[in-house]
Design an enzyme around this catalytic site. Sequence first.
Site, PDB file in Angstrom:
ATOM      1  CG  ASP A 120      -2.034  -1.202   1.303  1.00 29.39           C
ATOM      2  OD1 ASP A 120      -2.420  -1.365  -0.110  1.00 29.39           O
ATOM      3  OD2 ASP A 120      -2.560  -1.581   2.155  1.00 29.39           O
ATOM      4  CG  ASP A 150      -6.524  -1.172  -1.832  1.00 24.75           C
ATOM      5  OD1 ASP A 150      -6.511  -2.631  -1.616  1.00 24.75           O
ATOM      6  OD2 ASP A 150      -5.001  -0.935  -1.007  1.00 24.75           O
TER       7      ASP A 150
END
Length: 187
Positions: A120, A150
């Site tokens: 991430d 995401d």
Amino acid sequence: MCLGEQIPLLGNWFNLFFIENEGMAFGISLGEKFGKLLLSLLRIVVVCFLFYYIIKQIKRAKTDTITVVIFGLIIAGALGNIIDSAFYGLIFNESTVFAPATAFPEEGGYAPFLFGKVVDMFYLKLFLIPEWFPLWGGIYFFPAIFNIADACVTVGLVLLLIFNKRIFEKEPASEEIELHTHEEIVE
């Protein structure tokens, strides 16, 4: 980048922030090895089902562009996270706060197939919630660190909620169609 390293992109409110997520959204984990395997397999099953569903709808001519885009976003995002968790641990050694991960280390990666972490990297610090606000006071609005996959899944799910009646519209039963056709002929 080293684990936890940040690079400001647009002032103080948008940063690249390198973390490795072991679980799903917001770092939620289902447990150690069994939970990670279960999560990876569940992602694969869901993507296969969604892919099957949208292909079936396209073949039956029961879909439109919006539906294809929505399911495309969800499938692409889920596939991105599946690929990351499947191969990142095979290709890289483990990142630390002192040294970045290196690709194809001699000793091999840090995790077997399907047990890797998901990278991430986007961190939005939109605005600080006032201290007096219950529960969340003193933290930034939307403190999650996320990736493009995401974002695709999230946007797809939000659009699915917005357009759910259009996407999952029930077809009238054959009796209802015959009844309406008969009524139109009588009129």
